[in-house]
Scaffold this motif. Structure first.
Motif, PDB file in Angstrom:
ATOM      1  N   MET A   1       0.849  -1.184   0.000  1.00 27.43           N
ATOM      2  CA  MET A   1       0.000   0.000   0.000  1.00 27.43           C
ATOM      3  C   MET A   1       0.890   1.241   0.000  1.00 27.43           C
ATOM      4  O   MET A   1       1.843   1.325   0.753  1.00 27.43           O
ATOM      5  N   ASN A   2       0.564   2.192  -0.866  1.00 27.40           N
ATOM      6  CA  ASN A   2       1.304   3.449  -0.905  1.00 27.40           C
ATOM      7  C   ASN A   2       1.052   4.246   0.374  1.00 27.40           C
ATOM      8  O   ASN A   2      -0.016   4.169   0.973  1.00 27.40           O
ATOM      9  N   TYR A   3       2.047   5.035   0.738  1.00 29.08           N
ATOM     10  CA  TYR A   3       2.023   5.785   1.991  1.00 29.08           C
ATOM     11  C   TYR A   3       2.168   7.273   1.692  1.00 29.08           C
ATOM     12  O   TYR A   3       3.103   7.690   1.003  1.00 29.08           O
ATOM     13  N   CYS A   4       1.240   8.073   2.219  1.00 31.21           N
ATOM     14  CA  CYS A   4       1.214   9.519   1.987  1.00 31.21           C
ATOM     15  C   CYS A   4       1.335  10.259   3.314  1.00 31.21           C
ATOM     16  O   CYS A   4       0.676   9.912   4.291  1.00 31.21           O
ATOM     17  N   LEU A   5       2.189  11.277   3.321  1.00 29.94           N
ATOM     18  CA  LEU A   5       2.309  12.171   4.465  1.00 29.94           C
ATOM     19  C   LEU A   5       1.700  13.514   4.085  1.00 29.94           C
ATOM     20  O   LEU A   5       2.052  14.095   3.053  1.00 29.94           O
ATOM     21  N   ILE A   6       0.778  13.997   4.906  1.00 29.05           N
ATOM     22  CA  ILE A   6       0.146  15.300   4.692  1.00 29.05           C
ATOM     23  C   ILE A   6       0.762  16.275   5.689  1.00 29.05           C
ATOM     24  O   ILE A   6       0.673  16.069   6.901  1.00 29.05           O
ATOM     25  N   VAL A   7       1.411  17.318   5.171  1.00 34.81           N
ATOM     26  CA  VAL A   7       2.070  18.315   6.020  1.00 34.81           C
ATOM     27  C   VAL A   7       1.343  19.642   5.821  1.00 34.81           C
ATOM     28  O   VAL A   7       1.496  20.302   4.793  1.00 34.81           O
ATOM     29  N   ASP A   8       0.536  20.009   6.812  1.00 38.51           N
ATOM     30  CA  ASP A   8      -0.278  21.224   6.724  1.00 38.51           C
ATOM     31  C   ASP A   8      -0.634  21.662   8.132  1.00 38.51           C
ATOM     32  O   ASP A   8      -0.953  20.816   8.975  1.00 38.51           O
TER      33      ASP A   8
ATOM     34  N   PHE B   1      -4.564   4.779  -0.027  1.00 38.32           N
ATOM     35  CA  PHE B   1      -3.250   5.097   0.532  1.00 38.32           C
ATOM     36  C   PHE B   1      -3.323   5.017   2.050  1.00 38.32           C
ATOM     37  O   PHE B   1      -4.339   5.370   2.648  1.00 38.32           O
ATOM     38  N   GLU B   2      -2.221   4.617   2.645  1.00 36.47           N
ATOM     39  CA  GLU B   2      -2.044   4.765   4.080  1.00 36.47           C
ATOM     40  C   GLU B   2      -1.635   6.220   4.294  1.00 36.47           C
ATOM     41  O   GLU B   2      -0.872   6.770   3.490  1.00 36.47           O
ATOM     42  N   VAL B   3      -2.108   6.847   5.369  1.00 34.95           N
ATOM     43  CA  VAL B   3      -1.886   8.283   5.554  1.00 34.95           C
ATOM     44  C   VAL B   3      -1.363   8.591   6.951  1.00 34.95           C
ATOM     45  O   VAL B   3      -1.815   8.017   7.940  1.00 34.95           O
ATOM     46  N   ALA B   4      -0.405   9.525   7.009  1.00 33.30           N
ATOM     47  CA  ALA B   4       0.051  10.115   8.263  1.00 33.30           C
ATOM     48  C   ALA B   4      -0.035  11.631   8.110  1.00 33.30           C
ATOM     49  O   ALA B   4      -0.100  12.144   6.986  1.00 33.30           O
ATOM     50  N   GLU B   5      -0.047  12.335   9.224  1.00 36.31           N
ATOM     51  CA  GLU B   5      -0.176  13.789   9.205  1.00 36.31           C
ATOM     52  C   GLU B   5       0.925  14.442  10.028  1.00 36.31           C
ATOM     53  O   GLU B   5       1.415  13.861  10.992  1.00 36.31           O
ATOM     54  N   ALA B   6       1.281  15.668   9.630  1.00 34.46           N
ATOM     55  CA  ALA B   6       2.198  16.507  10.403  1.00 34.46           C
ATOM     56  C   ALA B   6       1.689  17.938  10.312  1.00 34.46           C
ATOM     57  O   ALA B   6       1.222  18.375   9.258  1.00 34.46           O
ATOM     58  N   GLU B   7       1.804  18.674  11.420  1.00 31.38           N
ATOM     59  CA  GLU B   7       1.231  20.027  11.475  1.00 31.38           C
ATOM     60  C   GLU B   7       2.187  21.122  11.035  1.00 31.38           C
ATOM     61  O   GLU B   7       1.790  22.276  10.950  1.00 31.38           O
ATOM     62  N   ASN B   8       3.449  20.769  10.745  1.00 35.71           N
ATOM     63  CA  ASN B   8       4.406  21.756  10.230  1.00 35.71           C
ATOM     64  C   ASN B   8       5.583  21.006   9.614  1.00 35.71           C
ATOM     65  O   ASN B   8       5.679  19.781   9.723  1.00 35.71           O
ATOM     66  N   GLY B   9       6.477  21.736   8.995  1.00 37.11           N
ATOM     67  CA  GLY B   9       7.600  21.118   8.309  1.00 37.11           C
ATOM     68  C   GLY B   9       8.540  20.365   9.226  1.00 37.11           C
ATOM     69  O   GLY B   9       9.051  19.300   8.864  1.00 37.11           O
ATOM     70  N   ALA B  10       8.776  20.885  10.431  1.00 33.08           N
ATOM     71  CA  ALA B  10       9.675  20.203  11.367  1.00 33.08           C
ATOM     72  C   ALA B  10       9.095  18.848  11.770  1.00 33.08           C
ATOM     73  O   ALA B  10       9.808  17.835  11.790  1.00 33.08           O
ATOM     74  N   ALA B  11       7.809  18.810  12.061  1.00 29.70           N
ATOM     75  CA  ALA B  11       7.153  17.543  12.403  1.00 29.70           C
ATOM     76  C   ALA B  11       7.142  16.613  11.189  1.00 29.70           C
ATOM     77  O   ALA B  11       7.288  15.397  11.326  1.00 29.70           O
ATOM     78  N   GLY B  12       6.993  17.189   9.999  1.00 31.39           N
ATOM     79  CA  GLY B  12       7.027  16.398   8.776  1.00 31.39           C
ATOM     80  C   GLY B  12       8.378  15.743   8.551  1.00 31.39           C
ATOM     81  O   GLY B  12       8.463  14.564   8.189  1.00 31.39           O
ATOM     82  N   LEU B  13       9.460  16.488   8.783  1.00 30.12           N
ATOM     83  CA  LEU B  13      10.804  15.916   8.636  1.00 30.12           C
ATOM     84  C   LEU B  13      11.034  14.800   9.647  1.00 30.12           C
ATOM     85  O   LEU B  13      11.613  13.754   9.308  1.00 30.12           O
TER      86      LEU B  13
END
Length: 127
Positions: A1-8, A26-38
């Motif tokens: 399954m493809n994995y997507c990160l949403i950074v917003d 897609f499997e999905v994860a979230e981050a609330e800013n760029g630092a959390a995304g990295l």
């Protein structure tokens, strides 16, 4: 399954985006800013990243530049999803390593078409 990160930084945008991306299997994860995304990328590198431009702590452009310097950071497809529609910003994002650029608000049809153009979904995939 493809994995997507949403950074917003917008919880609402993350929720709407998650619903769309999960409906595309897609499997999905979230981050609330760029630092959390990295930090998330260092734990598990996604196949695709939906990235906002304007965020506190670390903006999307800074995130993208850092991502592309990270081991494995050349792999994810990055789709900027933003209200920034100035040609200068679009050019800057693409030169920094973004693969696509879509304007907010977007819908399932637009995201599906972008994912298909990036080879993340089969052309025959129907919305």
């Amino acid at each position: 399954m493809n994995y997507c990160l949403i950074v917003d930084d917008s919880r609402t945008i993350r929720k709407v985006s998650r619903d769309i991306v999960e409906s595309l299997a897609f499997e999905v994860a979230e981050a609330e800013n760029g630092a959390a995304g990295l930090a998330s990328c260092r734990t598990r590198m996604p196949d695709v990243i939906l990235l906002d431009w304007n965020m506190p702590v670390m903006d999307g452009y800074s995130f993208l530049k850092e991502l592309r310097k990270t081991p494995g950071g050349e792999v994810p497809k990055v789709v900027f999803c933003t209200t920034e529609n100035d040609l200068k910003n679009i050019t800057q994002a693409l030169e920094a390593g973004a693969d696509e650029y879509i304007m907010k608000p977007f819908d399932k049809d637009i995201l599906c078409a972008k994912f298909q153009s990036l080879g993340l979904l089969p052309e025959a995939f129907s919305v």
